[in-house]
Design a protein around this motif. Sequence first.
Motif, mmCIF file in Angstrom:
data_model
loop_
_atom_site.group_PDB
_atom_site.id
_atom_site.type_symbol
_atom_site.label_atom_id
_atom_site.label_comp_id
_atom_site.label_asym_id
_atom_site.label_seq_id
_atom_site.Cartn_x
_atom_site.Cartn_y
_atom_site.Cartn_z
ATOM 1 N N LEU A 5 84.934 52.847 81.984
ATOM 2 C CA LEU A 5 84.367 51.689 82.654
ATOM 3 C C LEU A 5 84.200 51.942 84.153
ATOM 4 C CD1 LEU A 5 86.256 48.801 80.851
ATOM 5 C CD2 LEU A 5 83.900 49.522 80.525
ATOM 6 N N SER A 6 85.113 52.702 84.728
ATOM 7 C CA SER A 6 85.013 52.978 86.156
ATOM 8 C C SER A 6 83.808 53.839 86.475
ATOM 9 C CB SER A 6 86.286 53.672 86.638
ATOM 10 O OG SER A 6 86.400 54.962 86.075
ATOM 11 N N LEU A 7 83.365 54.632 85.493
ATOM 12 C CA LEU A 7 82.206 55.493 85.717
ATOM 13 C C LEU A 7 80.897 54.748 85.524
ATOM 14 C CD1 LEU A 7 83.481 58.674 83.854
ATOM 15 C CD2 LEU A 7 83.127 58.446 86.309
ATOM 16 N N LEU A 8 80.939 53.610 84.835
ATOM 17 C CA LEU A 8 79.716 52.878 84.548
ATOM 18 C C LEU A 8 79.420 51.911 85.698
ATOM 19 C CD1 LEU A 8 80.217 52.229 80.766
ATOM 20 C CD2 LEU A 8 78.994 54.053 81.909
ATOM 21 N N MET A 135 68.525 56.284 77.666
ATOM 22 C CA MET A 135 68.316 55.758 79.016
ATOM 23 C C MET A 135 68.838 56.736 80.072
ATOM 24 S SD MET A 135 66.677 52.928 78.606
ATOM 25 C CE MET A 135 65.911 53.762 77.190
ATOM 26 N N TYR A 136 69.992 57.334 79.847
ATOM 27 C CA TYR A 136 70.525 58.300 80.812
ATOM 28 C C TYR A 136 69.608 59.519 80.910
ATOM 29 C CZ TYR A 136 74.901 55.638 80.816
ATOM 30 O OH TYR A 136 75.848 54.651 80.938
ATOM 31 N N LYS A 137 69.052 59.932 79.787
ATOM 32 C CA LYS A 137 68.101 61.047 79.812
ATOM 33 C C LYS A 137 66.866 60.675 80.620
ATOM 34 C CE LYS A 137 69.395 63.351 75.495
ATOM 35 N NZ LYS A 137 68.950 63.720 74.114
ATOM 36 N N GLY A 138 66.441 59.405 80.504
ATOM 37 C CA GLY A 138 65.308 58.942 81.306
ATOM 38 C C GLY A 138 65.602 59.029 82.793
ATOM 39 N N ALA A 139 66.817 58.647 83.178
ATOM 40 C CA ALA A 139 67.207 58.733 84.591
ATOM 41 C C ALA A 139 67.225 60.179 85.057
ATOM 42 C CB ALA A 139 68.577 58.091 84.783
ATOM 43 N N LEU A 140 67.716 61.091 84.230
ATOM 44 C CA LEU A 140 67.793 62.507 84.608
ATOM 45 C C LEU A 140 66.415 63.159 84.671
ATOM 46 C CD1 LEU A 140 70.955 63.506 82.576
ATOM 47 C CD2 LEU A 140 70.718 63.520 85.064
ATOM 48 N N ARG A 141 65.480 62.661 83.884
ATOM 49 C CA ARG A 141 64.116 63.194 83.995
ATOM 50 C C ARG A 141 63.503 62.857 85.343
ATOM 51 N NH1 ARG A 141 63.852 62.291 78.241
ATOM 52 N NH2 ARG A 141 63.311 60.100 78.540
ATOM 53 N N ARG A 150 74.443 62.094 84.438
ATOM 54 C CA ARG A 150 74.813 63.229 83.590
ATOM 55 C C ARG A 150 76.206 63.037 82.986
ATOM 56 N NH1 ARG A 150 73.469 66.559 86.770
ATOM 57 N NH2 ARG A 150 71.502 67.229 85.852
ATOM 58 N N GLU A 151 77.141 62.587 83.784
ATOM 59 C CA GLU A 151 78.501 62.381 83.278
ATOM 60 C C GLU A 151 78.531 61.248 82.259
ATOM 61 O OE1 GLU A 151 83.099 62.079 84.885
ATOM 62 O OE2 GLU A 151 81.430 62.138 86.297
ATOM 63 N N ALA A 156 78.587 59.088 76.628
ATOM 64 C CA ALA A 156 77.869 58.380 75.562
ATOM 65 C C ALA A 156 77.723 59.267 74.330
ATOM 66 C CB ALA A 156 76.492 57.936 76.063
ATOM 67 N N GLN A 157 77.481 60.556 74.532
ATOM 68 C CA GLN A 157 77.360 61.480 73.399
ATOM 69 C C GLN A 157 78.688 61.603 72.650
ATOM 70 O OE1 GLN A 157 75.868 64.821 75.662
ATOM 71 N NE2 GLN A 157 73.746 64.453 75.020
ATOM 72 N N LEU A 158 79.798 61.649 73.398
ATOM 73 C CA LEU A 158 81.113 61.706 72.771
ATOM 74 C C LEU A 158 81.407 60.431 71.985
ATOM 75 C CD1 LEU A 158 83.231 63.316 75.635
ATOM 76 C CD2 LEU A 158 82.593 64.380 73.475
#
Length: 242
Positions: A5-8, A135-141, A150-151, A156-158
């Motif tokens: 939660l702290s990372l989000l 959505m995270y992949k969209g941000a990284l693109r 990225r983190e 999310a993948q885990l």
Amino acid sequence: MNRILSLLLLLAASTSAFTAYAADDDNSTRKERNYIREGNSLYKEKRYADAEVAYRKALEENAMSDIAMYNLAASLIRQSGTADPNSGNNPMAEAQQLLQGLTQSSRDMQIVENAFYNLGNMAFNQQQYEQAINMYKGALRKNPDNDKARENLRLAQLKRQEQQNQDQNQDKKDQDQQGDKEKNEKPKDQQPPQQQQGGISDANAAKILKTMENEENATRRKVQELKKKEEESSRRRTGNQW
């Protein structure tokens, strides 16, 4: 979970950068810029509902203002916390709609990047990990150097893998329980016949039926013989009369 939660992080860190952008935008009106500045000041004071009002006034001046839309989404998210965006009139639903629109229409790559990133956070908080990953992949693109995206993508993948493993284990458990139930419960038409204590077997029942049938046939023969004798006696008596 606290580390996750702290990372989000949500939108507060990026709002101040958009303030300068809005003030220098030649396509914005003075009233629009003033309302955005007012909203940003209120936002920093954590007066999110008042900030929302100011951003909506900015949109009344310029309905196509990406900055006002994004900052409005920020104020709505701050008011709704981690609530479900699908629950009635929750402000999160409107925030999600605003951010999704910005990913498709905004020409400012920083706005698009942050919109994707925060849509990922919203999906993650709702345990929609597949959507969060997209959505995270969209941000990284839009920005391959976005370390937070990225983190969060890795997290999310885990979580998606963990969710899939739980679903598979539950499916296997359900199948095993169903198999055990089918073994223990045979259909009635497949169960062996039960012979009650003190009852008769099938063989004995057949013998009794055969005996009854023989007795019935014997009785029928006797009745026929008596009837025949009565008829013969009647004919003899009739023949002697003159």
